[in-house]
Structure formats: C-alpha cells, structure tokens
Design a protein around this motif. Sequence first.
Motif, PDB file in Angstrom:
ATOM      1  N   ALA A 183       0.847  -1.195   0.000  1.00  0.00           N
ATOM      2  CA  ALA A 183       0.000   0.000   0.000  1.00  0.00           C
ATOM      3  C   ALA A 183       0.882   1.246   0.000  1.00  0.00           C
ATOM      4  O   ALA A 183       1.910   1.295   0.684  1.00  0.00           O
ATOM      5  N   ARG A 184       0.468   2.267  -0.748  1.00  0.00           N
ATOM      6  CA  ARG A 184       1.286   3.464  -0.910  1.00  0.00           C
ATOM      7  C   ARG A 184       0.809   4.585   0.004  1.00  0.00           C
ATOM      8  O   ARG A 184      -0.383   4.713   0.273  1.00  0.00           O
ATOM      9  N   ILE A 185       1.770   5.384   0.454  1.00  0.00           N
ATOM     10  CA  ILE A 185       1.477   6.504   1.333  1.00  0.00           C
ATOM     11  C   ILE A 185       2.295   7.708   0.869  1.00  0.00           C
ATOM     12  O   ILE A 185       3.472   7.577   0.508  1.00  0.00           O
ATOM     13  N   THR A 186       1.652   8.888   0.837  1.00  0.00           N
ATOM     14  CA  THR A 186       2.349  10.125   0.495  1.00  0.00           C
ATOM     15  C   THR A 186       2.835  10.785   1.769  1.00  0.00           C
ATOM     16  O   THR A 186       2.076  10.944   2.727  1.00  0.00           O
ATOM     17  N   LEU A 187       4.110  11.160   1.778  1.00  0.00           N
ATOM     18  CA  LEU A 187       4.739  11.820   2.929  1.00  0.00           C
ATOM     19  C   LEU A 187       5.275  13.175   2.473  1.00  0.00           C
ATOM     20  O   LEU A 187       6.150  13.240   1.613  1.00  0.00           O
ATOM     21  N   THR A 188       4.745  14.236   3.039  1.00  0.00           N
ATOM     22  CA  THR A 188       5.130  15.588   2.645  1.00  0.00           C
ATOM     23  C   THR A 188       5.507  16.385   3.882  1.00  0.00           C
ATOM     24  O   THR A 188       4.841  16.267   4.916  1.00  0.00           O
ATOM     25  N   THR A 189       6.565  17.168   3.795  1.00  0.00           N
ATOM     26  CA  THR A 189       6.946  17.982   4.949  1.00  0.00           C
ATOM     27  C   THR A 189       6.005  19.168   5.091  1.00  0.00           C
ATOM     28  O   THR A 189       5.444  19.669   4.109  1.00  0.00           O
ATOM     29  N   ALA A 190       5.851  19.630   6.322  1.00  0.00           N
ATOM     30  CA  ALA A 190       5.035  20.821   6.572  1.00  0.00           C
ATOM     31  C   ALA A 190       5.633  22.028   5.860  1.00  0.00           C
ATOM     32  O   ALA A 190       4.902  22.892   5.352  1.00  0.00           O
TER      33      ALA A 190
END
Length: 318
Positions: A183-190
Amino acid sequence: MVKIAVAGGSGNVGQEIIDALVATKKHEILLLSRKDAPPAGETVPGVTWVKADYGSLELLAEILQGVDTVLSFIVAHSDLGNTSQKNLIDAAVRAGVRRFAPSEWASSRFDHMPWYDGKAEMREYLKNLNKDKKVLEYTLFQPGLFVNYLTYPYKSTKHIQPMATPIDFGSRRFLMVEGGDDARITLTTAEDTAKVIIRAIEYEGEWPVVSGIKGDEVTLGKLVEIGERVRGGSFHVERLKADDLQAGVVKSSWVPKAEHPSFTPEQREAFTMQLTAGIVLGMSAEAFSVSDEWNQLLPDYTFTKAEDFLVDAWRGKP
C-alpha cells in the motif's frame, strides 16, 4: 499582494502556513478567531487578529469584505453539523471572495476514518455550490501524511506538534494490515506544504478542484526499510487482521495514544482504539496517497524526500 483570511489558524497547520505567508511580506493577513484577542505573547507581526462569530453570516461577510482568499483550518470533528465552515463559505460568496480552501490538509479519501466525515460533507457542499454556475473558486489541499509526525516524540518544526501514529520511528515499531506492505502513502513535509500554499495563492491560473501535494510517496514496506536505515536497527512490524480492525479491535502489543491537540482528554481516551484501527485500515486503503496536481503546476519546485528529512531529523537522537 492579496488579502488573505485564515480561519482556525491557531492550530498546528494553520500556524505553519501563517508564518510562511508572513515571511513573504507580500500579503495582508487576517486571522479569524472566536477569542476577543490573542493570548499574551502570541501576536504575530503582519497578522491582524479579528474576532469572528461563525454563527453570524452577516458579520462574517462584513469581515471578509475585500478578501481575495480564505484558508480554512477549522477542525472538522469539532464543527458540529459543519455550521461554522458552511457559514464561512456562504459569507465568502456574499462578500465576493475569489478563492476558498476548506479544511482538508491530509488524505485524499476518508475510508475507515469517520472523524473525517465532516470533510466529506464539505466537499459535497462546495461541489453543489457550483453545480449550476461557478460562484466560488475552491480547492482541496491534500499533502497526505506530514512526515513531521514520524519524528515523534521530538518536534521537527515550529508548530506541528509530535503525534503518535502506527508508524513509530522512536520505538522502532509499525502497525499495518496483513498483506498491506505494498500500500502506498504520500509523505510531505510541513515546510514544503507551506511553500506550495504560498505559490498557489500567487498562482495566476485557476485552481484545480483537487490540489494534491506529493512530497514523496513510498509503500508501507519501503517505509519500514527507510525506518530501519534511519534508526539503525530492525523494526518490530505487527500485521493485524482487517476483520479485527473493522470491528474496532486492535490486537497489538502497543497502541499509539491519541494526542492530537484538537482532542480533549476524554476524546483521546475514547478514540484511541478507533483512531488506531481507522488509520491502519486507511493506510492499507491508500487513503493517504494523494495526487500530484501542484507537482505538475510547479515543475521547478523540488520536494524533500522522506528519507532525507528523517535522516536529518533523527540524527543524534537515541
């Protein structure tokens, strides 16, 4: 320069965006608050504090006169019936506001996460608002999961509070659904999110309805590998049965506490199991995997890779 109104801006994400906007020294910023005045020591140069009565459409419309863009950070599960945010939208239309961003700032879908039901309702409300003709330009800003949460219990930005999640880098452990490694997850910095919001406000074209901000995207299995490299040791991965989680039962050796500042102590106690089950199931359903509209609209912008961020954030920590 445009005039920007920020609703619910005293929260974690709202404050990050406000600081970034203030740093540009380009825009006039109104912070809408239910309080009469900011707490002592919490005034921000370049921000005008305005008391807002979200129950009064007339007063809200008066406040929003001359405003170009409204950014909402109103907490969905605390806004019963979405009354505050609906009134804010209606007031924006009445005042002639050009652009509106509802309180999204997370996932693309809300599978298994009923505390986000209010967000789903607002999507329909805005869609129906423009059903016959366009009366308000709006967009749904979606950065996925802030990678800053993976530095728990340490802060990695000024305002985002550390929050325990089923992805626990500190204790080298991870909860996921059986068979959920791909399963894929998007990780973005604040920080990247805030910079994109600034660019979006200054963007001269029409906003897309969906505004995916894809900092980095990995599979859950790959995230475990990243965690083991970053933390220098094996992760204890517990793979849970989907049927148990759907019944609200978390059969694991540990459960992350619901410590988000928007929850009361009573809510934290009551929602801990529900939140854990919902987030684990939501990750498996790829609810935190978002689209890349702003990556395409801003091809010159370089996003921070999750592993690079985490290496820096965890350096020197036990």
